[in-house]
Design a protein around this motif. Structure first.
Motif, PDB file in Angstrom:
ATOM      1  N   LEU A   1      37.943  48.531  48.841  1.00 34.44           N
ATOM      2  CA  LEU A   1      37.832  48.556  47.433  1.00 34.44           C
ATOM      3  C   LEU A   1      38.639  47.434  46.712  1.00 34.44           C
ATOM      4  O   LEU A   1      38.300  47.292  45.601  1.00 34.44           O
ATOM      5  CB  LEU A   1      38.299  50.019  46.762  1.00 34.44           C
ATOM      6  CG  LEU A   1      37.469  51.307  47.087  1.00 34.44           C
ATOM      7  CD1 LEU A   1      37.973  52.496  46.688  1.00 34.44           C
ATOM      8  CD2 LEU A   1      36.015  50.987  46.434  1.00 34.44           C
ATOM      9  N   TYR A   2      39.772  46.985  47.294  1.00 35.76           N
ATOM     10  CA  TYR A   2      40.513  45.805  46.827  1.00 35.76           C
ATOM     11  C   TYR A   2      39.764  44.648  46.790  1.00 35.76           C
ATOM     12  O   TYR A   2      39.595  43.806  45.928  1.00 35.76           O
ATOM     13  CB  TYR A   2      41.654  45.814  47.843  1.00 35.76           C
ATOM     14  CG  TYR A   2      42.432  44.492  47.105  1.00 35.76           C
ATOM     15  CD1 TYR A   2      43.308  44.668  45.999  1.00 35.76           C
ATOM     16  CD2 TYR A   2      42.526  43.345  47.983  1.00 35.76           C
ATOM     17  CE1 TYR A   2      43.991  43.371  45.606  1.00 35.76           C
ATOM     18  CE2 TYR A   2      43.454  42.280  47.410  1.00 35.76           C
ATOM     19  CZ  TYR A   2      44.042  42.555  46.143  1.00 35.76           C
ATOM     20  OH  TYR A   2      44.750  41.257  45.873  1.00 35.76           O
ATOM     21  N   CYS A   3      38.852  44.358  47.974  1.00 37.95           N
ATOM     22  CA  CYS A   3      38.114  43.102  48.367  1.00 37.95           C
ATOM     23  C   CYS A   3      36.723  42.980  47.619  1.00 37.95           C
ATOM     24  O   CYS A   3      36.186  42.255  47.216  1.00 37.95           O
ATOM     25  CB  CYS A   3      38.212  42.924  49.650  1.00 37.95           C
ATOM     26  SG  CYS A   3      39.876  42.315  50.335  1.00 37.95           S
ATOM     27  N   LEU A   4      36.399  44.340  47.572  1.00 31.25           N
ATOM     28  CA  LEU A   4      34.806  44.382  47.027  1.00 31.25           C
ATOM     29  C   LEU A   4      34.687  43.784  45.929  1.00 31.25           C
ATOM     30  O   LEU A   4      33.602  42.844  45.807  1.00 31.25           O
ATOM     31  CB  LEU A   4      34.136  45.651  46.913  1.00 31.25           C
ATOM     32  CG  LEU A   4      32.953  45.958  46.693  1.00 31.25           C
ATOM     33  CD1 LEU A   4      31.843  45.380  47.508  1.00 31.25           C
ATOM     34  CD2 LEU A   4      32.680  47.482  46.556  1.00 31.25           C
ATOM     35  N   PRO A   5      35.253  44.045  44.716  1.00 31.77           N
ATOM     36  CA  PRO A   5      34.899  43.127  43.524  1.00 31.77           C
ATOM     37  C   PRO A   5      35.182  41.775  43.393  1.00 31.77           C
ATOM     38  O   PRO A   5      34.416  40.966  42.720  1.00 31.77           O
ATOM     39  CB  PRO A   5      35.996  44.017  42.366  1.00 31.77           C
ATOM     40  CG  PRO A   5      36.918  44.566  43.156  1.00 31.77           C
ATOM     41  CD  PRO A   5      36.454  45.032  44.543  1.00 31.77           C
ATOM     42  N   ARG A   6      36.200  41.436  44.320  1.00 32.69           N
ATOM     43  CA  ARG A   6      36.405  39.880  44.292  1.00 32.69           C
ATOM     44  C   ARG A   6      35.525  39.079  45.271  1.00 32.69           C
ATOM     45  O   ARG A   6      35.079  38.178  44.908  1.00 32.69           O
ATOM     46  CB  ARG A   6      37.827  39.632  45.011  1.00 32.69           C
ATOM     47  CG  ARG A   6      38.939  40.188  44.100  1.00 32.69           C
ATOM     48  CD  ARG A   6      40.536  40.501  44.804  1.00 32.69           C
ATOM     49  NE  ARG A   6      41.382  40.852  43.808  1.00 32.69           N
ATOM     50  CZ  ARG A   6      41.440  42.077  43.443  1.00 32.69           C
ATOM     51  NH1 ARG A   6      40.564  43.132  43.706  1.00 32.69           N
ATOM     52  NH2 ARG A   6      42.357  42.617  42.653  1.00 32.69           N
ATOM     53  N   ALA A   7      35.164  39.846  46.347  1.00 33.91           N
ATOM     54  CA  ALA A   7      33.960  39.314  46.889  1.00 33.91           C
ATOM     55  C   ALA A   7      32.579  39.278  46.105  1.00 33.91           C
ATOM     56  O   ALA A   7      31.693  38.135  46.215  1.00 33.91           O
ATOM     57  CB  ALA A   7      33.769  40.036  48.284  1.00 33.91           C
ATOM     58  N   ALA A   8      32.256  40.187  45.402  1.00 36.00           N
ATOM     59  CA  ALA A   8      31.038  40.254  44.627  1.00 36.00           C
ATOM     60  C   ALA A   8      31.194  39.300  43.741  1.00 36.00           C
ATOM     61  O   ALA A   8      30.111  38.564  43.229  1.00 36.00           O
ATOM     62  CB  ALA A   8      31.141  41.658  43.839  1.00 36.00           C
ATOM     63  N   GLU A   9      32.298  38.794  42.828  1.00 36.92           N
ATOM     64  CA  GLU A   9      32.293  37.984  41.891  1.00 36.92           C
ATOM     65  C   GLU A   9      31.982  36.366  42.705  1.00 36.92           C
ATOM     66  O   GLU A   9      31.557  35.712  41.962  1.00 36.92           O
ATOM     67  CB  GLU A   9      33.737  38.014  41.273  1.00 36.92           C
ATOM     68  CG  GLU A   9      33.904  37.016  40.021  1.00 36.92           C
ATOM     69  CD  GLU A   9      35.045  37.202  39.178  1.00 36.92           C
ATOM     70  OE1 GLU A   9      35.304  36.381  38.131  1.00 36.92           O
ATOM     71  OE2 GLU A   9      35.882  37.969  39.809  1.00 36.92           O
ATOM     72  N   CYS A  10      32.784  36.513  43.677  1.00 36.70           N
ATOM     73  CA  CYS A  10      32.738  35.011  44.392  1.00 36.70           C
ATOM     74  C   CYS A  10      31.240  34.859  44.819  1.00 36.70           C
ATOM     75  O   CYS A  10      30.511  33.767  44.678  1.00 36.70           O
ATOM     76  CB  CYS A  10      33.224  35.183  45.821  1.00 36.70           C
ATOM     77  SG  CYS A  10      35.308  34.879  45.251  1.00 36.70           S
TER      78      CYS A  10
END
Length: 456
Positions: A387-396
């Protein structure tokens, strides 16, 4: 005359309360609306909606004000004029923005849900989905510079956790299979993040990129620009010009490096020895991670164990046990992050030698491989890390796809209306899950939503 007015007034009130529309929205003696709605402690659906809006406004206003007061107390300059600064913080108009947002969200959610129950004469998931999506439009109250895009991505990650959890639970009830899916998902997310971090740093948030730089050490950070320049040259595309605050080289600088492209295929261009460099990365990453994790584990555990320590016959021994347990967990999490950085650097060196030059696939596979370090962590932390990495990966991923497919430099937070659509969909999924299958929403986020929304 007065008797006539009173009797007519009573007749109007009786008609109003017994009307099929108002009588069910504001129930008097009927049972249908009470059976459908779950707020029996409120006199009516309208009162429940108003109280929800007031509650949301008060919570939002209080949070903003308390944060500003803490900033005043922590600032030495502002403490000199403490009374005036406190009055400014309490009377600042901007404090009401989050309050308006939460108040509108809760009022819309409750009122639309109750109205749809009366219109459709049933309480099902369609009501919750429509009410949640309309309530999500309240994010337009927040200004774009106030973290609106970040909020939409965070709520989206929570909604995606609900959807993924529902799919995985239908496929298998085996916890080991769930953990395997968690590790695989983390590996995919790291491949996306490392591709953006090393090769396209203008498509990743500077704060997140700096944290990876600090963790990964010299092997990636000092040579990230050169690796990206080599990949750009080998794949035949022009390297993006550097922006303010970006670590990218300009296209002219890349052209000047063409004479040493072959030299860069050898790791000695970046460091003297791959083995010594990777050992240094593992040790340095472990030390940096332990300094971060030890207080994170120790402070909350000591706080929750104060009563137990106080009543213990040997308080000092109880404190030592708590600190030891915290140090043990911190060491495990630090080993996970050091393995993450070490595998990332080691696989990068191996693939550079194997392929004889730097290419995009090397970085993507190195990111995918370093995600396997998640198996060192506790399985209970798998969802938290994803959950920590999901929004950052989605934005990238969004920024990279828009740039390469549509030749546009428009980022996620710059796309008009996209954050509103994402937030609206996320609210619909979360509200539907919270009302009909609360087990899909993970703790402690579920407790926060239950306290905020209440019975609906």
């Amino acid at each position: 005359m007065e008797h006539i007015l009173v009797s007519r007034g009573g007749a109007y009130i009786k008609w109003f309360s017994e009307h099929p529309l108002f009588g069910r929205i504001y129930p008097r003696n009927g049972t249908l609306q009470k059976d459908l709605c779950h707020h029996h402690h409120e006199p009516s659906c309208f009162a429940n909606s108003i109280l929800g809006g007031v509650k949301g406004f008060f919570i939002g206003y209080s949070i903003t004000t308390i944060i500003k007061l803490f900033r005043i107390l922590l600032s030495k300059k502002r403490r000199k004029h403490l009374k005036s600064e406190i009055m400014k913080a309490l009377t600042d108009v901007s404090n009401s923005q989050i309050g308006k947002f939460l108040g509108t969200l809760l009022f819309t959610l409750k009122s639309v849900n109750c109205f749809l129950r009366w219109i459709r004469q049933t309480d099902d998931k369609y009501n919750a989905l429509i009410a949640g999506s309309l309530a999500g439009l309240s994010i337009t109250i927040l200004s774009k510079g106030g973290g609106r895009a970040d909020l939409s991505l965070y709520i989206w990650s929570r909604a995606m956790a609900v959807v993924i959890g529902m799919i995985v639970s239908k496929l298998s009830n085996n916890q080991k299979i769930h953990h395997l899916w968690g590790v695989l998902g983390f590996m995919i997310l790291q491949a996306i993040i490392q591709n953006a971090h090393v090769l396209e740093a203008h498509n990743i948030k500077p704060s997140f990129s700096s944290w990876i730089d600090h963790l990964s050490g010299l092997n990636i950070r000092k040579c990230a620009d050169d690796i990206a320049a080599c990949v750009a040259h080998n794949e035949g595309y022009s390297f993006p010009k550097s922006k303010e605050g970006s670590h990218h080289h300009s296209t002219n600088e890349v052209k000047d490096k063409k004479n040493i492209i072959k030299a860069k295929a050898n790791c000695q261009y970046y460091h003297d020895s791959c083995v010594s460099q990777n050992i240094w990365v593992w040790c340095n990453s472990f030390a940096e991670a332990f300094k971060m994790y030890f207080p994170i584990y120790t402070v909350p555990r000591l706080g929750f164990s104060l009563l137990k320590i106080k009543n213990s016959p040997a308080p000092f021994t109880a404190i030592i046990k708590v600190v030891y347990a915290s140090a043990k967990d911190a060491a495990r999490s630090s080993a996970f992050l050091s393995a993450y950085a070490g595998i990332l650097c080691g696989v990068t060196c191996f693939l550079r030698k194997f392929a004889s030059y730097d290419r995009r696939e090397n970085i993507v596979f190195a990111g995918f491989a370093c995600g396997s370090s998640m198996i060192i962590e506790k399985p209970s932390r798998y969802p938290e890390l994803n959950l920590y990495c999901l929004p950052r990966a989605a934005e990238c991923l969004y920024n990279v796809l828009v740039e390469h497919l549509f030749r546009s430099s428009m980022k996620y937070h710059e796309t008009p209306g996209l954050d509103v659509i994402v937030f609206s969909w996320s609210c619909a999924v979360l509200f539907c899950a919270l009302q009909f299958d609360r087990g899909l929403v993970r703790m402690p986020f579920r407790v926060i939503l239950e306290k905020l929304i209440g019975n609906n």
